[in-house]
Every structure is written in structure tokens, then in C-alpha cells.
Design a protein around this motif. Structure first.
Motif, mmCIF file in Angstrom:
data_model
loop_
_atom_site.group_PDB
_atom_site.id
_atom_site.type_symbol
_atom_site.label_atom_id
_atom_site.label_comp_id
_atom_site.label_asym_id
_atom_site.label_seq_id
_atom_site.Cartn_x
_atom_site.Cartn_y
_atom_site.Cartn_z
ATOM 1 N N LEU A 203 -48.522 31.214 41.227
ATOM 2 C CA LEU A 203 -47.917 32.529 40.933
ATOM 3 C C LEU A 203 -46.403 32.405 40.793
ATOM 4 C CD1 LEU A 203 -49.894 35.037 43.193
ATOM 5 C CD2 LEU A 203 -50.370 34.286 40.884
ATOM 6 N N ALA A 204 -45.841 31.396 41.456
ATOM 7 C CA ALA A 204 -44.383 31.238 41.428
ATOM 8 C C ALA A 204 -43.926 30.315 40.297
ATOM 9 C CB ALA A 204 -43.915 30.672 42.770
ATOM 10 N N SER A 205 -44.802 29.995 39.373
ATOM 11 C CA SER A 205 -44.425 29.096 38.277
ATOM 12 C C SER A 205 -43.233 29.684 37.503
ATOM 13 C CB SER A 205 -45.644 28.923 37.370
ATOM 14 O OG SER A 205 -45.243 28.564 36.095
ATOM 15 N N PRO A 206 -42.115 28.925 37.375
ATOM 16 C CA PRO A 206 -40.886 29.522 36.826
ATOM 17 C C PRO A 206 -41.054 30.255 35.488
ATOM 18 C CG PRO A 206 -40.412 27.362 37.728
ATOM 19 C CD PRO A 206 -41.888 27.543 37.836
ATOM 20 N N PRO A 207 -41.744 29.679 34.473
ATOM 21 C CA PRO A 207 -41.814 30.425 33.211
ATOM 22 C C PRO A 207 -42.514 31.775 33.371
ATOM 23 C CG PRO A 207 -42.697 28.204 32.955
ATOM 24 C CD PRO A 207 -42.390 28.380 34.406
ATOM 25 N N TYR A 208 -43.554 31.808 34.222
ATOM 26 C CA TYR A 208 -44.296 33.057 34.397
ATOM 27 C C TYR A 208 -43.502 34.071 35.219
ATOM 28 C CZ TYR A 208 -48.413 31.111 32.183
ATOM 29 O OH TYR A 208 -49.279 30.587 31.262
ATOM 30 N N VAL A 209 -42.617 33.563 36.071
ATOM 31 C CA VAL A 209 -41.782 34.494 36.840
ATOM 32 C C VAL A 209 -40.713 35.086 35.930
ATOM 33 C CG1 VAL A 209 -40.070 34.615 38.695
ATOM 34 C CG2 VAL A 209 -42.184 33.371 39.045
ATOM 35 N N LEU A 210 -40.139 34.226 35.070
ATOM 36 C CA LEU A 210 -39.073 34.721 34.179
ATOM 37 C C LEU A 210 -39.626 35.602 33.069
ATOM 38 C CD1 LEU A 210 -36.476 31.927 33.426
ATOM 39 C CD2 LEU A 210 -36.063 34.143 34.457
ATOM 40 N N PHE A 211 -40.800 35.244 32.577
ATOM 41 C CA PHE A 211 -41.380 36.000 31.452
ATOM 42 C C PHE A 211 -42.783 36.463 31.845
ATOM 43 C CE2 PHE A 211 -38.708 32.572 29.726
ATOM 44 C CZ PHE A 211 -37.727 33.332 29.095
ATOM 45 N N PRO A 212 -42.895 37.541 32.627
ATOM 46 C CA PRO A 212 -44.210 37.956 33.118
ATOM 47 C C PRO A 212 -45.221 38.195 31.995
ATOM 48 C CG PRO A 212 -42.465 39.222 34.167
ATOM 49 C CD PRO A 212 -41.816 38.389 33.110
ATOM 50 N N ARG A 213 -44.718 38.501 30.780
ATOM 51 C CA ARG A 213 -45.686 38.769 29.700
ATOM 52 C C ARG A 213 -46.450 37.526 29.263
ATOM 53 N NH1 ARG A 213 -42.544 43.450 26.580
ATOM 54 N NH2 ARG A 213 -42.651 44.829 28.381
ATOM 55 N N LEU A 214 -45.948 36.363 29.686
ATOM 56 C CA LEU A 214 -46.701 35.136 29.382
ATOM 57 C C LEU A 214 -48.133 35.246 29.900
ATOM 58 C CD1 LEU A 214 -44.540 31.969 30.129
ATOM 59 C CD2 LEU A 214 -45.412 32.759 27.940
ATOM 60 N N GLU A 215 -48.270 36.005 30.978
ATOM 61 C CA GLU A 215 -49.596 36.161 31.583
ATOM 62 C C GLU A 215 -50.579 36.720 30.551
ATOM 63 O OE1 GLU A 215 -50.499 34.389 34.425
ATOM 64 O OE2 GLU A 215 -48.847 35.397 35.431
ATOM 65 N N ARG A 216 -50.066 37.533 29.605
ATOM 66 C CA ARG A 216 -50.948 38.054 28.561
ATOM 67 C C ARG A 216 -51.053 37.083 27.391
ATOM 68 N NH1 ARG A 216 -48.882 44.155 27.920
ATOM 69 N NH2 ARG A 216 -49.290 44.808 30.047
ATOM 70 N N LEU A 217 -49.897 36.458 27.069
ATOM 71 C CA LEU A 217 -49.886 35.568 25.900
ATOM 72 C C LEU A 217 -50.604 34.263 26.188
ATOM 73 C CD1 LEU A 217 -46.165 36.125 24.831
ATOM 74 C CD2 LEU A 217 -48.207 37.026 23.719
ATOM 75 N N LEU A 218 -50.356 33.727 27.385
ATOM 76 C CA LEU A 218 -51.003 32.468 27.774
ATOM 77 C C LEU A 218 -51.715 32.675 29.113
ATOM 78 C CD1 LEU A 218 -48.057 29.954 27.120
ATOM 79 C CD2 LEU A 218 -50.096 30.235 25.724
ATOM 80 N N PRO A 219 -52.852 33.379 29.074
ATOM 81 C CA PRO A 219 -53.511 33.709 30.349
ATOM 82 C C PRO A 219 -53.944 32.445 31.102
ATOM 83 C CG PRO A 219 -54.776 34.538 28.456
ATOM 84 C CD PRO A 219 -53.583 33.833 27.904
ATOM 85 N N ARG A 220 -54.023 32.595 32.432
ATOM 86 C CA ARG A 220 -54.410 31.448 33.268
ATOM 87 C C ARG A 220 -55.682 31.817 34.041
ATOM 88 N NH1 ARG A 220 -49.109 30.388 36.680
ATOM 89 N NH2 ARG A 220 -49.151 32.670 36.828
ATOM 90 N N PRO A 221 -56.841 31.665 33.377
ATOM 91 C CA PRO A 221 -58.080 32.136 34.019
ATOM 92 C C PRO A 221 -58.350 31.461 35.355
ATOM 93 C CG PRO A 221 -58.536 31.005 31.915
ATOM 94 C CD PRO A 221 -57.056 31.112 32.050
ATOM 95 N N GLU A 222 -57.953 30.178 35.475
ATOM 96 C CA GLU A 222 -58.264 29.490 36.745
ATOM 97 C C GLU A 222 -57.432 30.074 37.891
ATOM 98 O OE1 GLU A 222 -54.643 27.492 35.386
ATOM 99 O OE2 GLU A 222 -56.341 28.385 34.376
ATOM 100 N N VAL A 223 -56.184 30.484 37.588
ATOM 101 C CA VAL A 223 -55.347 31.076 38.641
ATOM 102 C C VAL A 223 -55.918 32.455 39.012
ATOM 103 C CG1 VAL A 223 -53.023 31.853 39.230
ATOM 104 C CG2 VAL A 223 -53.315 29.837 37.795
ATOM 105 N N ARG A 224 -56.317 33.196 37.975
ATOM 106 C CA ARG A 224 -56.882 34.524 38.265
ATOM 107 C C ARG A 224 -58.158 34.382 39.110
ATOM 108 N NH1 ARG A 224 -55.759 39.419 37.111
ATOM 109 N NH2 ARG A 224 -54.065 38.780 35.749
#
Ligand code: HEM
Length: 489
Positions: A203-224
């Protein structure tokens, strides 16, 4: 042609980055940190302590930071907690309906209930049993070395990845205190512990923290999936608690009919997350500072042996700050110099407001920085020096915290912050830490192993969400007595 293609590709990217990061016109009168080095520090996973030392502290002499800090935290109705939108998986994990993120009437209804829950007696006997297990783990660790130093000919020592063991102790401490459940993370590896340990760094991965919308663009099903499993386990424990109540925090909350199902779920997860890495970070840092300063470690040990004796179980009465003022001071100094939470959730001013000499427009996110406050030379003498005596009064007793600061107007020590929204678990966390510290001091001497990456200063890991946790911190423990012996050296 190639040049045109490059321009056509990069111009939109630069424009988007500019739109995201450029300081809005209505805020340009405020002093700023250098923007791109700041962003780069996130992308290269630098810890908050680095950002604070490099960018914030050089600005400190110009600011009335202590007064602003207090003003924002004391007036929580005017400066309201303001968290990022639901795009971040972290917010989805903890939910927005707990005491931690609720605002207005929702917070006013929940806060007294949670506060009352934390006024239950701290489960010291269960903490004592937990620390015994941890001591056992250290003693049976396989990386035994033989230390020929300090006149202890060939004394066996055990080098332990303390930053991890502290996390497992903190998890078990929470299991005990929150839901009366023994995860036994100290001794065993379960899928729950594995999910939790892997979830937080993801959850603390820097790109995902800086750009939360990455979660939609590059979803991470295993983390979810991991997150869903983790929350599912906690909710399962919560439901089981209804049939099997105890004298823990969640039983208290469950018995209160004012909390809805979703509020109970969010509080359960929030209390776990809020209490875990903070306590683990504080314990990891404590071992580090005392490893670096053997004379302070020895003074602490002498106090513990004098007050507690070599074998008696610590009790709540004996673990109080008045009985063990020097230990108390060392823990306070640890949390001053490396505060487990380095800043607080941002607050938004509800109206335009003048802070110090700056006009801050309504809605501007304001983030009081605990690390900066704890390292301000205007508040502390020699802020970079580990000096527990600043928390002792003239007679060697536990000082009034305000006396630790050279400026009484600013209060100074704030690892749990201050004001109505201060941490409700301060007492719980401090008693747990004193139990661990006192029992380890009685059992072991410890040092940093040769070649430690922390030799020249504590190294915190990158942890979004403000946490300061030393990484890969190994500690070498030397037992002070053999199995079956009754007294420490
Ligand atoms: C060394 C240990 C701890 C430290 C340094 C710490 C620090 C803090 C800080 C700085 C805040 C204020 C956050 C903000 O306003 O944005 C806070 C709030 C909070 N903490 Fe802790 N904490 C610790 C342990 C715990 C534990 C063990 C729990 C629960 C089991 C806990 C539960 C909470 C909750 C629920 C809040 C939100 C209170 C509110 O907003 O009304 N904390 N803590």
C-alpha cells in the motif's frame, strides 16, 4: 520528424505533471520547499525524517512553528481532518467511519466511547507473558555468535532482526489488548501475519502513493485480494467476539449500541493499523538508541533492577512513570528524536485564516509535522543529541513534559500530538513499551552488531502514511544470566 514526435509525446506528460504539482496561484505567497527534489525524494523512497531534515528544518528559523502547530491541533473544529479521496487503497482499508477519520458530530459521538475503552486497565499480565515469549525467541535464535569483548570471555550472544521482532511483538500486543486474541506472531508464522506484513509495504508503494489513480489504471488484484483477506480475518474475529466477550477494547465497543456495524469494522481495522507500526517503530528505535549509548542502557537497567528486582513480574503500579523515571525519560527521548508518526493527517481550515504572518485560504491542507517540531532548535537544546535527562526534573523524577522544552509556550513533546484529537491509546502504548523495555533490560545487554547499517545514525524505511520505522535493524543480545539463574548481572 523524430523531434516532433518526441515533443508531441512529452509535452502532454510535462503539462499533466505541471498541473498535478504546480503550486496554485492563490498559495504562491507561502514559503515552499523545492518542489522537484521533494517529489523525487518520494519516488526514490526516502523516509520522512530525510525530507524533514533536508527541506523543512532549514526553514525553521523563520517560522513560529510551535504556535501554529498548537493552534491547528487545539482548534479541531476550525481545522478539520481532511484525507485523500477514496482512490487510495489505504483509505479503503481503514475506512472513513472510524474515530480516526470521522469529523464533526460523528467524531464527537465516537471519541468519548473510544476514550473510555482505553481507560480500561492495561493488560499487563498478558503483556508480561508476551515479552517472556519474545525473550525466549531471542535466546533460541539460531544466529548465536560468541562475543569476546568487554571482559565477557566467549559469552554467547544472539543477533536478532529486532525491527521485525518488534513488529511481531506489537501485533501480539494489539491482539491481546484489542480483541483478547493471541495471534502468537512472535513464535509462529500464520497467513494472517504474512498478509499483514506484505500488505502494508504494497500500500505504501511510492508511485501509488504519489498517483493514487494508478490504482485504477494499473490495478493490483493480488494486493486487493490480500487486503480483503486481512480485513475478512479481522471482521471474523470481531463477529466471534460477540459470542465470546472479554475485557478487551473491542468488547467494550461492541457493547456500546451507538456504534453501527460499519463503524465497528472501521474502528477495528483503524485501531490495528494505528497501533501496530507506531508501537513497533518506537520499540525498534528504543533498542537502537540504548545500543548506541551503553552508559544510558546501564543506568536504565540499574533503575529497573532496583525498583523491580531481578525476577518479579512487573505490575501496572510499578511500571508507572513515577517508579521508573529514567526508563520513562529514555522512552520519551526515543519518541522525540525519532517520532513513530512523523506528521499528522492533514487538516483543512474551514475559513481563510492568518497563521503567523501568512494568509492561508480556506480548504488549504495543513500538515503539522511532528519530526520538525521535535527537532526545532527553538524548542529543544541540542535537538539532535539523545539526552534523556531533559525529561527528568532536578531531583531525578519524571519531569513535567513541558519542562523538556526550552520554550514552555510550545509544549514541545508531541509523538501522540495534543488537543482533542490526540492519540487515545497513549497510556496503552507507553505501558506496553515500558513492560517490554523493563523485561529486556533485566534479561540482556545489547549492542549493534559490527557493520550495522545503522552505525552512523538510525535509518528509517520509506513508509508512506507518516510512519518512521528503522529498517533491517539487527541487535546483538547478550543474556545477563544463564537458564535457571535467578539474578541479572
Ligand atoms: C507509540 C505508539 C503510538 C503513537 C506514537 C501514536 C501516535 C498517534 C498520533 C500522532 C495520532 C494523531 C494523528 C492525527 O491527528 O492525524 C494518533 C491518533 C490515533 N491513534 Fe495513536 N499512536 C500510537 C499508538 C496507538 C495505538 C496502540 C492505538 C490503538 C490500539 C492508537 C490509536 C489511535 C487512534 C484511534 C487515533 C485517532 C484519534 C482521533 O482522531 O480522535 N494509537 N496516534
Amino acid at each position: 520528424m523524430v523531434v516532433y514526435a518526441l515533443v508531441a509525446t512529452f509535452l502532454p506528460v510535462i503539462w499533466v505533471l505541471h498541473r498535478i504539482f504546480a503550486i496554485p496561484a492563490h498559495l504562491r505567497h507561502l514559503p515552499t520547499v523545492p518542489l522537484w527534489p521533494w517529489v523525487w525524494s518520494y519516488l526514490t523512497a526516502k523516509p520522512d525524517s530525510y525530507r524533514c531534515q533536508r527541506f523543512l528544518l532549514p526553514m525553521r528559523d523563520e517560522r513560529g512553528e510551535g504556535l501554529i502547530f498548537h493552534h491547528i491541533l487545539m482548534n479541531h473544529g476550525k481545522f478539520v481532518k481532511d484525507y485523500p479521496d477514496n482512490d487510495t487503497m489505504f483509505i479503503q482499508l481503514i475506512g472513513t467511519h472510524s474515530v480516526g477519520l470521522a469529523t464533526g458530530d460523528d467524531w464527537k459521538r465516537q471519541a468519548p466511547i473510544v476514550k473510555q475503552a482505553f481507560s480500561l486497565p492495561v493488560p499487563i499480565p498478558a503483556f508480561v507473558a508476551l515479552v517472556r515469549s519474545a525473550i525466549d525467541v531471542v535466546k533460541h535464535t539460531t544466529t548465536v555468535t560468541h562475543d569476546q569483548g568487554q571482559g565477557q570471555e566467549d559469552a554467547p550472544t544472539h543477533t536478532v532482526r529486532w525491527s521485525e521482532l518488534a513488529q511481531r511483538i506489537a501485533l501480539d500486543g494489539l491482539g491481546i489488548g484489542l480483541i483478547g486474541h493471541n495471534f502468537d506472531a512472535v513464535r509462529t508464522r500464520s497467513s494472517f501475519v504474512e498478509d499483514y506484513n506484505k500488505l502494508m509495504p504494497a500500500l505504501a508503494s511510492p508511485p501509488y502513493v504519489l498517483f493514487p489513480r494508478l490504482e485504477r489504471l494499473l490495478p493490483r488484484p493480488e494486493v486487493r485480494a490480500r487486503m480483503d483477506r486481512f480485513v475478512g480475518s479481522l471482521v471474523h474475529l470481531l463477529h466471534a467476539k460477540r459470542d465470546n466477550p472479554g475485557d478487551d477494547i473491542m468488547t467494550f465497543l461492541l457493547n456500546n449500541k451507538e456504534l453501527s456495524e460499519v463503524e465497528l469494522r472501521d474502528n477495528m481495522v483503524t485501531l490495528f493499523i494505528a497501533g501496530h507500526d507506531t508501537t513497533a517503530g518506537a520499540m525498534a528505535s528504543f533498542m537502537y538508541f540504548l545500543a548506541k549509548r551503553p552508559e544510558i542502557q546501564q543506568a536504565c537497567r540499574s533503575e529497573v533492577l532496583r525498583v523491580l528486582g531481578p525476577t518479579a513480574d512487573p505490575t501496572q503500579a510499578i511500571l508507572g512513570p513515577d517508579s521508573l523515571p529514567y526508563l520513562h525519560a529514555c522512552i520519551h527521548e526515543t519518541m522525540r528524536i525519532n517520532p513513530p508518526a512523523s506528521f499528522v493527517v492533514s487538516r483543512a481550515a474551514q475559513t481563510d485564516v492568518v497563521l503567523d504572518r501568512y494568509l492561508v485560504p480556506a480548504g488549504t491542507p495543513l500538515v503539522p509535522n511532528i519530526h520538525a517540531m521535535h527537532h526545532s532548535a527553538r524548542v529543544w537544546d541540542e535537538p539532535e543529541v539523545f539526552h534523556p535527562e531533559r525529561f527528568l526534573d532536578a531531583n531525578g523524577g519524571a519531569a513535567d513534559l513541558r519542562a523538556g522544552a526550552t520554550s514552555s509556550s510550545s509544549g514541545g513533546w508531541m509523538p501522540f500530538v495534543t488537543g482533542p484529537r490526540k492519540c487515545p491509546a497513549q497510556n496503552f502504548a507507553l505501558y506496553e513499551m515500558r513492560t517490554i523495555a523493563a523485561m529486556f533490560l533485566r534479561e540482556f545487554e545489547w549492542t549493534l552488531p559490527k557493520g550495522s547499517i545503522h552505525e552512523n545514525g538510525i535509518q528509517n524505511s520509506f513508509f508512506a502514511f507518516s510512519l518512521s520505522m528503522p529498517y533491517d535493524l539487527d541487535i546483538t543480545f547478550r543474556p545477563l544470566r544463564q537458564e535457571g539463574e535467578s539474578g541479572a548481572a
